[in-house]
Design a protein around this motif. Structure first.
Motif, short mmCIF file in Angstrom:
data_model
loop_
_atom_site.label_atom_id
_atom_site.label_comp_id
_atom_site.label_asym_id
_atom_site.label_seq_id
_atom_site.Cartn_x
_atom_site.Cartn_y
_atom_site.Cartn_z
N SER A 215 19.74 82.52 67.10
CA SER A 215 19.04 82.18 68.34
C SER A 215 19.93 81.36 69.26
O SER A 215 19.99 81.59 70.46
N ILE A 216 20.64 80.38 68.69
CA ILE A 216 21.51 79.54 69.53
C ILE A 216 22.65 80.40 70.09
O ILE A 216 23.04 80.25 71.24
N PHE B 14 39.81 67.29 80.05
CA PHE B 14 40.45 68.61 80.16
C PHE B 14 39.47 69.73 79.80
O PHE B 14 39.59 70.83 80.26
N THR B 15 38.48 69.41 78.96
CA THR B 15 37.49 70.44 78.61
C THR B 15 36.18 70.23 79.37
O THR B 15 35.16 70.79 79.05
N LEU C 25 24.54 79.12 73.85
CA LEU C 25 24.74 77.67 73.84
C LEU C 25 25.98 77.33 73.02
O LEU C 25 26.24 77.96 72.00
N PRO C 26 26.76 76.35 73.47
CA PRO C 26 27.91 75.94 72.68
C PRO C 26 27.43 75.21 71.44
O PRO C 26 26.34 74.64 71.45
N PRO C 27 28.16 75.20 70.36
CA PRO C 27 29.51 75.75 70.17
C PRO C 27 29.49 77.12 69.49
O PRO C 27 30.35 77.37 68.66
N LEU D 170 30.92 66.90 68.31
CA LEU D 170 29.46 67.02 68.13
C LEU D 170 29.08 66.67 66.69
O LEU D 170 28.18 65.87 66.44
N TYR E 81 25.75 73.72 79.90
CA TYR E 81 25.24 74.31 78.67
C TYR E 81 25.05 73.27 77.56
O TYR E 81 24.28 73.50 76.64
N PHE F 163 17.21 72.76 74.40
CA PHE F 163 16.79 73.77 73.43
C PHE F 163 16.20 73.08 72.19
O PHE F 163 15.11 73.41 71.74
N VAL G 227 23.72 63.09 71.16
CA VAL G 227 25.16 63.34 71.10
C VAL G 227 25.59 64.36 72.15
O VAL G 227 26.63 64.20 72.79
N ALA H 252 17.33 81.46 76.68
CA ALA H 252 17.06 80.23 75.92
C ALA H 252 15.55 80.02 75.78
O ALA H 252 15.07 79.68 74.71
N MET I 200 10.88 74.45 79.58
CA MET I 200 11.81 75.57 79.52
C MET I 200 11.67 76.46 80.75
O MET I 200 12.67 76.93 81.30
N ILE J 117 38.51 75.29 78.28
CA ILE J 117 37.48 74.74 77.39
C ILE J 117 38.06 74.64 75.99
O ILE J 117 38.94 75.42 75.61
N ALA J 118 37.59 73.68 75.25
CA ALA J 118 38.08 73.47 73.90
C ALA J 118 36.90 73.44 72.94
O ALA J 118 36.42 72.38 72.56
N GLU K 150 30.02 84.56 77.37
CA GLU K 150 29.34 84.41 78.66
C GLU K 150 30.17 83.54 79.60
O GLU K 150 30.21 83.77 80.80
N TRP K 151 30.86 82.57 79.03
CA TRP K 151 31.73 81.72 79.83
C TRP K 151 32.83 82.56 80.48
O TRP K 151 33.13 82.41 81.67
N ILE L 34 28.39 63.61 74.88
CA ILE L 34 29.63 64.38 75.09
C ILE L 34 29.80 64.69 76.57
O ILE L 34 30.89 64.61 77.12
N ALA M 289 21.36 82.62 72.87
CA ALA M 289 21.00 81.85 74.06
C ALA M 289 22.25 81.30 74.74
O ALA M 289 22.14 80.54 75.70
N PHE N 219 28.27 81.70 73.77
CA PHE N 219 28.69 80.87 74.90
C PHE N 219 30.05 81.28 75.42
O PHE N 219 30.25 81.39 76.63
N VAL O 104 37.33 71.34 69.64
CA VAL O 104 37.25 69.90 69.86
C VAL O 104 35.79 69.49 70.06
O VAL O 104 35.29 68.52 69.49
N LEU O 105 35.10 70.29 70.84
CA LEU O 105 33.70 70.02 71.14
C LEU O 105 32.86 70.00 69.86
O LEU O 105 32.03 69.12 69.64
#
Lengths: 317, 679
Positions: free
Chosen positions: B394-395, A94-95, B400-402, B549, A103, A110, A74, B447, A132, B540-541, B409-410, A78, B398, B406, B544-545
């Protein structure tokens, strides 16, 4: 409404075309090695076969191992929705920020690396550790060319960058542009797991990087992961092709017609196949590198990216 | 009204500490009382912080202090202070709940009254420190914070390593405090008052050289507390030594008070400075981030690993601050806002996920009695909730989104990219993206490190009997971790809520609100005006992401189930036909080996292999392997300094003969010299 339709179309295109691209690369390699090679449709047959098979789970694994194929697939999907592949006005474009894309790849990796450790065999752990490490040192070399493009376009949205370059016409092809492209191409080899960095065809335990993490997977889960790897390769190619040579892509500036979309599809397919063939030629003409030589190669690509950035800043004046 | 809430926060902490101490004869009761009061004050503090940030008002107290010279404001809570109070309170809310279960392991072994007293005093000092309206109060509470945390670090004082760690900590922290003292005394001399408000009026007109001096002093002073490299050496020693709930507070919150002090002096009092300050801070941040994460990868004590990650994250925060300082130096407040928001948002995020991870480490220690990752494994099945929360942490760390890491850092990446495209000097245009690449490497290595930290501890088979016998921790500890895990996800998918809260802070510091430029509810949408005709924008959204997901995973699961055939069988892991044993699993050391070799010129690894042969050189009897990373900064910087110090002290001993007549002679000579000089 149009955006929704285009997004779905782009997703279906990616799902359908990605295995074919892998087939074409395999065929090209076979051609240069004077073999007949597997049929172009073999990747589809493999996927079908995996789907029919029983799924074997290791008794040592946890739920991480079970959800990883879905999360991996997934996350990659995306990216396929947000990237400008056929069109720059998809529903989620847009995103489609470059950081989101990179990422999301990292999120997928990951989980796959965790799954590699989960079964408790040394092969999976070895593969996770190497994957990694290689991807970590590839990261700055991957980001710097993208930064150069983002700065040139005044946005880190990939569709925005693509439109900027597309509208720029031929003058966009400066030396900085080309250097940045070559830098990103080298990283593209690492990200798609091809020779000289990794070998997608090997199943020799001690040399594989990416394949080692899939070792314990079977059945439906293997089908998903394999398809995701095909798609990821296509997406990396899309990044390389459309970011630097976006011409042909359907953009709102040109107005929308069915013929635009047809041209966009053909143009992208041609670019992807072209890149795939170049990769195939590189693969058959080189040996796999020693693991600890890879940093040198990526360092070289980083320096090239830096040169690209410097010349961009200087040329902009 | 809000000021009463502030007094409530302080009062509850004070009472909690005193009650806990006086009830030390009944450890279980003392524990409950101590942490209940801390919890109550954390709730009050959270409400206080949110109220002030939403209204944007500044609250202060002062009248009673008119008789103290140079001080009109005792406490002054402006949006910046309120934001840090919110960070402290949120973390202490979760940690206090966690402590109910966690501290039980000390019953009968240590004095819980002391723990409750120091814990509450530590929180009190931190809240009062960020709310201080003048430098005098600031320093007082700063010192209280240092002493209380020292007491907590050496809480397990029967262990000689712990005492040693405490010693290094207290020495380093006082070296830092010395620099801060000096900076504030100089500012007092210039402004004639200890009040920050008063200093701020004079601070901006100070001569450039003087300002730079102050800037360097506070960088070293607060840098020591924040743990920037090379002033970090106390951090990986002190954090593992302390009880885990205290480590969570120290790493999550205490380091941030140094960031607060830095922002207070550099922005609020000095009003920013020349652009090279920013480049300096940015470079310090990049070095701390990169080296911090590399050293973290080399650790296999889970708490040391987390401590080095604090060094890394402070580096990331400094990168945001550095970018902001550069823009401030060029007079571009809108861009400085972006860097500040990135840094402050990361302050909040790091506090949340680092406290969560330290609590996770505490839970693992609670269950297995070890911090050595090489002895763990398979814990996810035995401790499912702890494992899940640790995975969330951890995520998040690291980036990572969402999750929340993240987003901040973004924002840091965006401020570095803007540095690359803003109309500054060409050098900065090139440096910005290069620092961005350094941040990218940091993120990627983080990561790697958390695949290692989570994978080796929680996955595969247990590597020792202790790990195999681990049990899930009590519910209070899980609730504590759960709160922070929910916040990590919540801020990751609704980052605008934090942007909203930061609006008055940036408005106050750089005169430019964060909402007007970053705006949006479901997505972040920086519209950065670089020049009238040139702008930088992207979107960024995260929400929505997240939705895509989550639904995507469900959808794909259904579709594949529908498409596929064949059932599921549980069988053993393929092991070339042999039986699989935990000894065959990859260890933490072997997992990090590629990184150790790739960066060998930086990490300077050491490897000693001793082989003992039984017969000739073919039959090995035993094999001993020793690997370590050279403690570079200790060897290069601190040991020579220590030697010089000891040598000078040795020489000084000549002066001290022990004879009272000689000492009287010294006094006399000094007096004469002083009189001559004063004349």
């Amino acid at each position: 409404m149009l955006a929704v339709g285009l997004t779905i179309l782009q997703m279906l295109f990616v799902l359908g075309f990605a295995p074919l691209l892998s087939g074409i690369i395999k065929k090209t390699k076979a051609f240069f090695q004077s073999r007949r090679g597997p049929s172009l449709l073999q990747p589809y047959r493999d996927l079908y076969k995996y789907l029919q098979k029983e799924t074997v789970l290791s008794e040592h694994t946890s739920w991480i191992f079970r959800i990883t194929p879905y999360v991996y697939f997934v996350a990659i999907l995306i990216v396929a929705l947000t990237l400008p592949i056929l069109t720059t006005f998809g529903m989620l474009s847009f995103t489609g920020d470059l950081f989101i894309v990179i990422y999301l790849f990292a999120l997928a990796r990951f989980f796959l690396a965790l799954a590699g450790l989960d079964a408790g065999s040394a092969f999976g752990g070895m593969a996770s550790s190497r994957e990694m490490a290689v991807s970590a040192i590839a990261e700055p070399a991957l980001m710097l060319p993208l930064f150069t493009m983002a700065i040139a376009a005044g946005t880190s949205n990939l569709s925005g960058i693509v439109e900027q370059v597309a509208q720029g016409g031929w003058p966009a092809l400066t030396s900085a542009h080309l250097m940045t492209f070559v830098a990103l191409f080298v990283v593209g080899i690492a990200e798609t797991g091809r020779i000289p960095i990794d070998n997608p065809d090997t199943h020799l335990e001690l040399t594989m990087i990416h394949e080692g993490m899939l070792l314990e997977y079977s059945g439906k889960q293997l089908a998903l992961l394999t398809l995701a790897v095909h798609i990821k390769q296509l997406l990396i190619f899309a990044l390389l092709a459309n970011l630097f040579f976006p011409w042909g892509i359907a953009s709102p500036a040109a107005g929308f017609q069915v013929s635009t979309l047809l041209i966009a599809t053909l143009a992208f397919a041609a670019k992807a196949v072209g890149l795939g063939m170049v990769m195939a030629v590189i693969e058959i003409s080189m040996a796999k590198m020693r693991l600890f030589k890879i940093p040198d190669l990526l360092m070289g690509s980083f320096l090239l990216g830096l040169l690209g950035l410097i010349s961009h800043v200087l040329l902009r004046g | 009204m809000t000021i009463l809430l502030f007094y409530l926060v302080l009062g509850l902490l004070l009472l909690g500490g005193l009650f806990a101490y006086s009830l030390q004869g009944k450890p279980r009761l003392s524990l409950r009382v101590g942490f209940s009061f801390a919890l109550g004050s954390a709730v009050a503090g959270t409400v206080l912080g949110i109220i002030i940030l939403l209204t944007g008002d500044t609250v202060y107290t002062g009248a009673g202090f008119a008789s103290l010279p140079g001080m009109n404001r005792a406490f002054l809570i402006d949006p910046l202070a309120a934001f840090f109070i919110l960070v402290i309170s949120l973390v202490s809310l979760a940690v206090s709940i966690f402590s109910f279960g966690y501290a039980e392991e000390y019953i009968g072994r240590h004095n819980l009254g002391i723990l409750g007293l120091l814990y509450n005093l530590f929180l009190l000092a931190m809240v009062a420190l960020v709310a201080s309206g003048n430098a005098f109060f600031f320093l007082f509470f700063w010192e209280l914070m240092s002493l209380a945390s020292y007491g907590l670090v050496v809480y397990d004082h029967r262990d000689s390593h712990v005492r040693r760690a405490g010693f290094v900590y207290i020495v380093m922290t006082h070296i830092g405090t010395l620099f801060i003292f000096l900076a504030f005394l100089l500012l007092y001399q210039a402004a004639g008052s200890f009040d920050f408000e008063h200093m701020a009026q004079f601070g901006r007109q100070l001569p450039a050289g003087f300002k730079t001096g102050i800037f360097l002093l506070v960088t070293v002073g607060f840098g020591t507390k924040a743990g920037i490299i090379p002033l970090h050496i106390w951090l990986p020693k002190a954090h593992p030594a302390a009880p885990s709930n205290v480590s969570a507070l120290m790493s999550g919150v205490m380091l941030k008070t140094a960031i607060y002090g830095f922002i207070r002096v550099v922005w609020d009092v000095l009003g920013g400075g020349s652009a090279w300050w920013g480049i300096f801070i940015l470079s310090l941040g990049a070095v701390s981030a990169l080296l911090g994460v590399m050293y973290a990868l080399m650790q296999h004590d889970i708490k040391e690993l987390l401590a080095y990650h604090s060094v890394e994250n402070i580096g990331i925060i400094l990168m945001g601050l550095g970018a902001a300082l550069i823009f401030q130096g060029y007079g571009l407040p809108a861009l400085a806002m972006l860097g500040l928001v990135a840094a402050l948002f990361h302050v909040l995020n790091h506090a949340l996920f680092k406290a969560l991870l330290f609590m996770g480490a505490g839970a693992i220690h609670h269950a297995t009695r070890t911090r050595d990752m090489e002895k763990m494994g398979g814990l996810l099945k035995l401790m499912p909730w702890t494992g899940f929360f640790f995975l969330v942490g951890s995520i998040s760390i690291a980036a990572l989104p969402p999750f929340n890491g993240f987003v901040s850092e973004w924002l840091t990446f965006q401020s570095l990219l803007v540095l690359g495209s803003a109309p500054l000097s060409l050098k900065l245009n090139i440096l910005g993206p290069v620092f961005g690449a350094a941040l990218a490497l940091t993120g990627a290595l983080a990561a790697v490190c958390f695949v290692k930290a989570f994978g080796i501890q929680f996955l595969a088979q247990p590597r020792s009997t202790q790990a195999a016998k681990a049990k899930e921790v009590p519910r209070s500890m899980l609730i504590g971790m759960g709160i922070l895990a929910v916040l990590c996800l919540g801020l990751g998918i609704f980052p605008s809520s934090a942007i909203q809260l930061l609006n008055p802070v940036t408005l106050h510091l750089v005169g430019y609100g964060s909402v007007q430029a970053l705006g949006g509810y479901a997505w972040l949408n920086p519209q950065i005006p670089l020049l009238p005709n040139l702008s930088y924008h992207t979107t960024i959204a995260p929400f929505v992401l997240f939705v895509v997901l989550a639904f995507g995973v469900l959808l794909v699961y259904r579709v594949v189930k529908w498409l596929g055939h064949g059932g599921t069988r549980i069988d053993e892991t393929w092991n070339c036909g042999g039986t699989l044993s935990p000894k065959m699993e990859y260890t933490a050391t072997s997992f990090a080996k590629p990184i150790r070799i790739i960066f060998r010129r930086i990490l300077l690894p050491k490897r000693v292999v001793e082989t003992e042969y039984a017969l000739g050189s073919h039959f090995t009897r035993s094999l001993k392997y020793e690997g370590a990373v050279k403690p570079f900064f200790e060897d290069i910087l601190y040991r020579p300094a220590q030697n010089v110090f000891l040598k000078v002290s040795g020489k000084m001993r000549l002066l001290q003969s022990g004879s009272i007549h000689l000492y009287l002679g010294y006094l006399f000579i000094t007096l004469v010299i002083l009189l001559i000089w004063a004349k």
